[in-house]
Design a protein around this motif. Structure first.
Motif, PDB file in Angstrom:
ATOM      1  N   ALA A   1      36.264  22.409 114.616  1.00 21.70           N
ATOM      2  CA  ALA A   1      34.998  22.243 115.327  1.00 21.70           C
ATOM      3  C   ALA A   1      34.989  20.864 115.982  1.00 21.70           C
ATOM      4  O   ALA A   1      35.725  19.962 115.572  1.00 21.70           O
ATOM      5  N   TYR A   2      34.151  20.720 117.007  1.00 24.94           N
ATOM      6  CA  TYR A   2      34.025  19.438 117.703  1.00 24.94           C
ATOM      7  C   TYR A   2      32.575  18.994 117.651  1.00 24.94           C
ATOM      8  O   TYR A   2      31.678  19.750 118.005  1.00 24.94           O
ATOM      9  N   GLY A   3      32.372  17.751 117.195  1.00 27.09           N
ATOM     10  CA  GLY A   3      31.049  17.146 117.206  1.00 27.09           C
ATOM     11  C   GLY A   3      30.368  17.163 115.861  1.00 27.09           C
ATOM     12  O   GLY A   3      29.904  18.196 115.415  1.00 27.09           O
ATOM     13  N   ALA A   4      30.333  16.018 115.212  1.00 29.20           N
ATOM     14  CA  ALA A   4      29.699  15.897 113.897  1.00 29.20           C
ATOM     15  C   ALA A   4      28.217  15.588 114.048  1.00 29.20           C
ATOM     16  O   ALA A   4      27.691  14.641 113.475  1.00 29.20           O
TER      17      ALA A   4
ATOM     18  N   VAL B   1      36.299  26.916 109.115  1.00 26.60           N
ATOM     19  CA  VAL B   1      36.459  25.710 109.937  1.00 26.60           C
ATOM     20  C   VAL B   1      37.099  24.648 109.045  1.00 26.60           C
ATOM     21  O   VAL B   1      36.449  24.102 108.156  1.00 26.60           O
ATOM     22  N   GLN B   2      38.377  24.377 109.269  1.00 31.75           N
ATOM     23  CA  GLN B   2      39.125  23.468 108.400  1.00 31.75           C
ATOM     24  C   GLN B   2      38.719  22.004 108.552  1.00 31.75           C
ATOM     25  O   GLN B   2      38.771  21.250 107.585  1.00 31.75           O
ATOM     26  N   TYR B   3      38.324  21.603 109.760  1.00 33.98           N
ATOM     27  CA  TYR B   3      37.930  20.220 110.000  1.00 33.98           C
ATOM     28  C   TYR B   3      37.081  20.142 111.264  1.00 33.98           C
ATOM     29  O   TYR B   3      37.074  21.058 112.075  1.00 33.98           O
ATOM     30  N   VAL B   4      36.372  19.029 111.389  1.00 38.52           N
ATOM     31  CA  VAL B   4      35.560  18.717 112.571  1.00 38.52           C
ATOM     32  C   VAL B   4      36.151  17.457 113.187  1.00 38.52           C
ATOM     33  O   VAL B   4      36.543  16.542 112.461  1.00 38.52           O
ATOM     34  N   VAL B   5      36.232  17.413 114.504  1.00 36.52           N
ATOM     35  CA  VAL B   5      36.660  16.184 115.166  1.00 36.52           C
ATOM     36  C   VAL B   5      35.475  15.566 115.890  1.00 36.52           C
ATOM     37  O   VAL B   5      34.569  16.275 116.345  1.00 36.52           O
ATOM     38  N   ASP B   6      35.484  14.238 115.956  1.00 32.23           N
ATOM     39  CA  ASP B   6      34.413  13.514 116.633  1.00 32.23           C
ATOM     40  C   ASP B   6      34.979  12.188 117.126  1.00 32.23           C
ATOM     41  O   ASP B   6      35.757  11.543 116.399  1.00 32.23           O
ATOM     42  N   ARG B   7      34.611  11.777 118.325  1.00 27.52           N
ATOM     43  CA  ARG B   7      35.108  10.516 118.888  1.00 27.52           C
ATOM     44  C   ARG B   7      34.501   9.288 118.220  1.00 27.52           C
ATOM     45  O   ARG B   7      35.059   8.190 118.316  1.00 27.52           O
TER      46      ARG B   7
ATOM     47  N   GLY C   1      26.834  18.884 103.049  1.00 30.06           N
ATOM     48  CA  GLY C   1      26.679  20.262 102.586  1.00 30.06           C
ATOM     49  C   GLY C   1      27.982  21.026 102.644  1.00 30.06           C
ATOM     50  O   GLY C   1      28.536  21.397 101.623  1.00 30.06           O
ATOM     51  N   ALA C   2      28.501  21.237 103.825  1.00 28.22           N
ATOM     52  CA  ALA C   2      29.742  22.011 103.994  1.00 28.22           C
ATOM     53  C   ALA C   2      30.963  21.239 103.504  1.00 28.22           C
ATOM     54  O   ALA C   2      31.985  21.836 103.204  1.00 28.22           O
ATOM     55  N   ARG C   3      30.859  19.919 103.450  1.00 23.82           N
ATOM     56  CA  ARG C   3      31.952  19.049 103.010  1.00 23.82           C
ATOM     57  C   ARG C   3      33.218  19.213 103.861  1.00 23.82           C
ATOM     58  O   ARG C   3      34.342  19.099 103.389  1.00 23.82           O
ATOM     59  N   THR C   4      33.023  19.473 105.144  1.00 28.23           N
ATOM     60  CA  THR C   4      34.129  19.613 106.083  1.00 28.23           C
ATOM     61  C   THR C   4      34.536  18.217 106.555  1.00 28.23           C
ATOM     62  O   THR C   4      33.687  17.441 106.989  1.00 28.23           O
ATOM     63  N   PRO C   5      35.819  17.872 106.462  1.00 26.07           N
ATOM     64  CA  PRO C   5      36.245  16.535 106.872  1.00 26.07           C
ATOM     65  C   PRO C   5      36.086  16.307 108.372  1.00 26.07           C
ATOM     66  O   PRO C   5      36.265  17.228 109.176  1.00 26.07           O
ATOM     67  N   ILE C   6      35.747  15.065 108.725  1.00 28.69           N
ATOM     68  CA  ILE C   6      35.584  14.657 110.125  1.00 28.69           C
ATOM     69  C   ILE C   6      36.777  13.777 110.485  1.00 28.69           C
ATOM     70  O   ILE C   6      37.022  12.755 109.837  1.00 28.69           O
ATOM     71  N   LEU C   7      37.504  14.185 111.518  1.00 29.69           N
ATOM     72  CA  LEU C   7      38.735  13.510 111.914  1.00 29.69           C
ATOM     73  C   LEU C   7      38.681  13.056 113.368  1.00 29.69           C
ATOM     74  O   LEU C   7      37.786  13.445 114.118  1.00 29.69           O
ATOM     75  N   ASP C   8      39.662  12.266 113.748  1.00 30.70           N
ATOM     76  CA  ASP C   8      39.825  11.818 115.128  1.00 30.70           C
ATOM     77  C   ASP C   8      40.260  13.013 115.984  1.00 30.70           C
ATOM     78  O   ASP C   8      41.091  13.819 115.541  1.00 30.70           O
ATOM     79  N   PRO C   9      39.745  13.142 117.214  1.00 29.71           N
ATOM     80  CA  PRO C   9      40.152  14.250 118.077  1.00 29.71           C
ATOM     81  C   PRO C   9      41.655  14.320 118.355  1.00 29.71           C
ATOM     82  O   PRO C   9      42.165  15.368 118.739  1.00 29.71           O
TER      83      PRO C   9
ATOM     84  N   PRO D   1      44.474  24.038 116.904  1.00 29.53           N
ATOM     85  CA  PRO D   1      43.842  25.279 116.450  1.00 29.53           C
ATOM     86  C   PRO D   1      43.705  26.261 117.615  1.00 29.53           C
ATOM     87  O   PRO D   1      43.761  25.868 118.784  1.00 29.53           O
ATOM     88  N   HIS D   2      43.539  27.525 117.305  1.00 30.04           N
ATOM     89  CA  HIS D   2      43.350  28.536 118.354  1.00 30.04           C
ATOM     90  C   HIS D   2      41.948  28.412 118.966  1.00 30.04           C
ATOM     91  O   HIS D   2      41.767  28.646 120.152  1.00 30.04           O
ATOM     92  N   TYR D   3      40.961  28.066 118.110  1.00 29.62           N
ATOM     93  CA  TYR D   3      39.568  27.987 118.550  1.00 29.62           C
ATOM     94  C   TYR D   3      38.954  26.666 118.137  1.00 29.62           C
ATOM     95  O   TYR D   3      39.259  26.130 117.078  1.00 29.62           O
ATOM     96  N   LEU D   4      38.037  26.174 118.978  1.00 29.06           N
ATOM     97  CA  LEU D   4      37.297  24.950 118.714  1.00 29.06           C
ATOM     98  C   LEU D   4      35.811  25.267 118.865  1.00 29.06           C
ATOM     99  O   LEU D   4      35.324  25.527 119.972  1.00 29.06           O
ATOM    100  N   LEU D   5      35.098  25.290 117.751  1.00 34.87           N
ATOM    101  CA  LEU D   5      33.664  25.569 117.728  1.00 34.87           C
ATOM    102  C   LEU D   5      32.917  24.309 118.143  1.00 34.87           C
ATOM    103  O   LEU D   5      33.077  23.256 117.515  1.00 34.87           O
ATOM    104  N   LEU D   6      32.124  24.396 119.194  1.00 35.09           N
ATOM    105  CA  LEU D   6      31.402  23.223 119.682  1.00 35.09           C
ATOM    106  C   LEU D   6      30.091  23.065 118.924  1.00 35.09           C
ATOM    107  O   LEU D   6      29.163  23.843 119.113  1.00 35.09           O
TER     108      LEU D   6
END
Length: 95
Positions: free
Chosen positions: A3-6, A24-30, A41-49, A57-62
């Protein structure tokens, strides 16, 4: 899928939909201040884009759908490599 955008609205979407790291394995954010942290809540890690190049990934959820055009412009290389964007609001669409 990633996913993109925390953004807070994105965290609300993930949590209210029951989306976990199984989907959704991870979220990226600039924003470097969000990187290394987790979506509440979801405890999804936020990483560098930059990880999108490494992991492609095949898909990026905005999750910051209000700036979809800006994100899609910034991630044009992701799309050229075959990645697809999922824009969840107002109606889910894959582009």
């Amino acid at each position: 899928m990633a996913a993109y955008g925390a953004a807070a609205k994105g965290a609300t979407l993930l949590n209210s939909s029951g989306i976990t790291t199984d989907l959704v394995q991870y979220v990226v954010d600039r924003n470097v201040h969000k990187q290394g942290k987790y979506i509440p809540g979801a405890r999804t890690p936020i990483l560098d884009p930059a990880v999108l190049v490494q992991r492609q990934p095949h898909y990026l959820l905005l999750l910051a759908w209000n700036v979809r055009d800006e994100i899609m412009d910034q991630q044009a290389a992701f799309a050229r490599r075959g990645g697809k964007f999922i824009v969840p609001v107002p109606r889910p669409v894959v582009c």
